[in-house]
Design an enzyme around this catalytic site. Structure first.
Site, PDB file in Angstrom:
ATOM      1  N   GLY A 297       0.817  -1.207   0.000  1.00  0.00           N
ATOM      2  CA  GLY A 297       0.000   0.000   0.000  1.00  0.00           C
ATOM      3  C   GLY A 297       0.851   1.257   0.000  1.00  0.00           C
ATOM      4  O   GLY A 297       1.910   1.324  -0.639  1.00  0.00           O
ATOM      5  N   SER A 298       0.410   2.259   0.765  1.00  0.00           N
ATOM      6  CA  SER A 298       1.048   3.580   0.690  1.00  0.00           C
ATOM      7  C   SER A 298       2.457   3.635   1.276  1.00  0.00           C
ATOM      8  O   SER A 298       3.180   4.607   1.038  1.00  0.00           O
ATOM      9  CB  SER A 298       0.161   4.622   1.375  1.00  0.00           C
ATOM     10  OG  SER A 298      -1.044   4.793   0.660  1.00  0.00           O
ATOM     11  N   THR A 299       2.870   2.621   2.058  1.00  0.00           N
ATOM     12  CA  THR A 299       4.257   2.635   2.532  1.00  0.00           C
ATOM     13  C   THR A 299       5.224   2.557   1.350  1.00  0.00           C
ATOM     14  O   THR A 299       6.361   3.022   1.429  1.00  0.00           O
ATOM     15  CB  THR A 299       4.527   1.467   3.499  1.00  0.00           C
ATOM     16  OG1 THR A 299       4.125   0.236   2.886  1.00  0.00           O
ATOM     17  CG2 THR A 299       3.779   1.656   4.799  1.00  0.00           C
ATOM     18  N   LYS A 301       4.997   4.226  -1.251  1.00  0.00           N
ATOM     19  CA  LYS A 301       5.147   5.558  -1.831  1.00  0.00           C
ATOM     20  C   LYS A 301       6.432   6.246  -1.389  1.00  0.00           C
ATOM     21  O   LYS A 301       6.927   7.146  -2.078  1.00  0.00           O
ATOM     22  CB  LYS A 301       3.931   6.415  -1.478  1.00  0.00           C
ATOM     23  CG  LYS A 301       2.644   5.925  -2.146  1.00  0.00           C
ATOM     24  CD  LYS A 301       1.413   6.660  -1.635  1.00  0.00           C
ATOM     25  CE  LYS A 301       0.143   6.125  -2.280  1.00  0.00           C
ATOM     26  NZ  LYS A 301      -1.089   6.712  -1.720  1.00  0.00           N
TER      27      LYS A 301
END
Length: 707
Positions: A297-299, A301
């Site tokens: 997920g957003s980790t 990014k």
């Protein structure tokens, strides 16, 4: 007897005599062949046939943590065995069965079958505790039973029970490592068995005056791990809380020194006791920190943002516009709740965790460049940690990747990674762009009792430049200061990090409805990173179900307790301010709603803040600055008061706006109210309105929405 008869008789005797001579000659020749010609060869074969090798187990080495606390040791044990041939088949066997079944709680039929077998050696029970073995041995001797005896062995013992169980692994009854460190370093820890060679007859009885030889065992080496048992305990304590509170399926936490790659703590839930590992299913003994994969997920990014900076495509002040959605091929990608972030800087892009913006970053990076960095950051390949069973992760093959794949990969979907691989990403950023090999072996104790350190060099001199790493640390610090990672803020320390909330992939490969994997990666202190930490919670039941709400507070608590233990000083600027007689510029506002005036005022004073009271009452029902927010020291917080005295049986309705169901319910209960929730997400309306005075036990309806 006639002359003819005498002649025939003599002839027969001569033939018999010649025959006997020939037989004796053959036998003599054969005897000469066996005894002389091949005598030495047959003698060696006979000796080999009589010789029996008995293995002598080696003492297994001790496993220490970095502070020389014993994590795994070998203790004395006794194994009960039988020689069925030496037992009387009736009375002696019955007595033996009675002793074994009563002392060891074993099934009578199973024991009888063992004692009546045709073998000359059978194990009855392995690794019996010395006290119990002594009691059994006394009964055997009192009953004068022959054919039952004990064999001394060693048994693996883990003094801290479940602590670091997934790291340490387990040993089998034959003292061999089966999982974890015990398996990976089995040859080093396990040593080399010795042997006793003796001559025995067919029943296994040692022949008198026979040849014997003894090769002593070589004891296993003692090893020192990078694990710090105190930090490990802190991590497991915090992991237990979130695992239980969130009713999660799994939870993982890893703490690493980003400057060396040393693993200081690694834990998973559910857990097990390696002293009694057979009582849990094998699945509970898997180490998901390295063997299980999930969509980060957003980790992810944090990694994508670093690539954009490193390639010179963006800088922290570059502007990216987010209308709330973006079309890529036949797919429309939106931000959370289709929120349009509008014009934002590159740094704000990370703080907002903007999906649309990161799709644009991924498009600028391009597929070839993207895959090049995935390999550099060890996605899709092993990190090389010294544990068995490490997964490589799942990366869409470059040959089949499309623009849509690039878009979804840029926001942390489609690809899957292990928790360790994700933690490695932020460790690179904290280590000036260099990657160290994650490892658990710190040193080996040599024969002189000295620790010989194991050295690990970096995979690459540089994954990204130090300047890019420094920029990313500043950006990720902003993510904690102002973005979705605000719950990881820790007073007195600068924390950098990134939240992650990913839809969970089911067994069929489709995303599951309303099931998520939430996570947070963090590093602190930012000026001199000591610890990098990742917490992953699989399928939590909390609301709201985000990495910022569930995982970030766990990382904050791990940092706080670990820094207290390690005596890590406050941020340099804060320390300098204190040396000058001042105080740090910022502090975190505490929860004050529901407190009485005097207590709330004292809480603010302890934080270096001043209270401004609004109203003539005595109980706080609202505060102008929300709990957990940062505020400048010496600034004011307005506290709204209701006219309620202690013991009056009355209470005030607080302002639930913006709270999660869990938070609102907890606050309502603390103020003596019963909350009736409607919907899910964040609170938007309530009845009665905030500030209303009700009797304790009254009901308050609160509407929640996820829009």
């Amino acid at each position: 007897m006639s002359a003819r008869q005498q002649y025939v008789s003599k002839k027969r005797m001569m033939l018999i005599f010649i025959g006997l001579i020939m037989v004796l000659a053959v036998l003599g020749g054969r005897l000469f062949y066996v005894q002389v010609w091949r005598g030495a060869e047959y003698e060696a074969m006979a000796s080999e046939n009589r010789a029996v090798e008995d293995k002598v187990a080696a003492e297994r080495g001790t496993i220490y943590d970095r502070n020389m606390n014993e994590l795994a040791i070998s203790t004395a044990a006794q194994s009960l065995y039988a020689d069925p041939g030496m037992l009387d088949k009736n009375e002696q066997t019955d007595k033996a069965i009675q002793i074994i079944t009563s002392c060891l709680q074993k099934d009578e039929q199973t024991v009888r079958k063992l004692l009546q077998s045709n073998e000359n050696f059978v194990y009855i029970e392995r690794q019996i505790e010395p006290e119990l073995a002594a009691r059994i041995d006394k009964q055997i001797k009192d009953e004068k039973i022959k054919g039952l005896s004990f064999l001394p062995e060693s048994k693996r013992y883990y003094p801290y029970k479940t602590l670091a169980s997934h790291v340490l692994g387990i040993c089998g009854v034959d003292n061999n490592g089966l999982e974890g460190i015990e398996f990976y370093y089995d040859k080093l820890i396990g040593g080399t068995p010795g042997e006793i060679v003796s001559e025995k007859d067919g029943r296994g009885t040692v022949l008198p005056q026979s040849t014997h030889s003894y090769v002593p065992p070589v004891e296993g080496k003692d090893i020192v791990l990078t694990i710090d048992s105190t930090i490990q305990y802190i991590v497991e304590e915090e992991l237990d809380k979130v695992f239980t509170d969130q009713k999660a399926e799994k939870a993982v936490a890893i703490v690493m020194d980003p400057q060396t790659g040393e693993i200081l703590a690694m834990a998973s839930r559910p857990t097990f006791d390696p002293n009694n590992y057979e009582s849990v299913p094998a699945a509970s003994r898997r180490n998901p920190a390295i063997s299980d994969v999930y969509e980060p997920g957003s980790t992810m990014k944090a990694c994508i943002a670093a690539i954009g900076l490193e390639e010179g495509l963006f800088n922290p002040n570059s502007h990216i516009y987010c209308p709330g959605f973006i079309d890529v091929g036949d797919k429309t990608i939106t931000c959370l709740h289709s929120k349009a972030h509008g014009d934002q800087t590159y740094a704000q892009l990370v703080e907002n965790s903007c999906n649309v913006g990161f799709v644009q970053v991924g498009q600028e990076i391009g597929l070839d460049c993207f895959y090049s960095y995935m390999d550099k950051f060890c996605f899709g390949r092993s990190s090389g940690i010294d544990l068995p069973g490490e997964a490589e992760g799942i990366i869409i093959p470059r040959s089949s990747a499309t623009k849509v794949d690039l878009a979804t990969m840029s926001i942390g979907q489609a690809n899957a990674a292990t928790p360790l691989q994700v933690l490695n990403t932020i460790s690179v950023l904290a280590n000036q762009g260099k990657m160290n090999r994650p490892h658990l072996l710190k040193s080996v104790i040599n024969d002189k009792g000295e620790a010989e350190d194991k050295n690990y060099g970096p995979y690459e001199e540089e994954i990204i430049s130090p300047s890019t790493a420094a920029q990313m640390m500043t950006i990720l610090e902003g993510e904690v200061e102002r973005g979705t990672g605000i719950n990881a803020q820790l007073e007195g320390y600068r924390v950098a990090g990134k939240t992650g909330t990913a839809e969970k992939v089911g067994p069929t490969g489709a995303y599951l409805s309303n099931e998520y994997v939430v996570s947070f990666i963090g590093v602190a202190p930012c000026d001199n990173p000591r610890l990098a930490c990742l917490v992953v919670v699989d399928a939590p039941k909390g609301d709201p179900c985000t990495g910022g709400d569930i995982a970030a507070p766990v990382v904050r608590n791990i940092f706080k307790k670990s820094f207290d233990y390690l005596q890590v000083p406050f941020d340099k600027q804060i320390a300098a301010s204190k040396d000058e007689g001042g105080s740090s510029d910022m502090t975190i506002v505490p929860e004050l709603t529901g407190m009485f005036k005097q207590e709330a005022g004292q809480k603010l004073d302890d934080k270096g803040l001043s209270a401004v009271f609004d109203g003539s009452g005595n109980m706080v029902w609202k505060q102008s600055v929300l709990e957990g927010s940062k505020a400048e020291r010496k600034s004011s917080v307005v506290l709204y008061l209701a006219d309620i005295e202690p013991g009056s049986g009355l209470t005030v309705v607080p302002d639930f706006t913006g709270m999660s169901i869990k938070k609102a319910a907890s606050l309502a209960a603390g103020m003596g109210l019963t909350m009736v929730p409607e919907g899910c997400g964040r609170a938007v309306e309530q009845n009665p309105e905030a500030g209303s005075i009700l009797g304790e036990g009254s009901r308050v309806s609160v509407s929640f929405t996820s829009d």
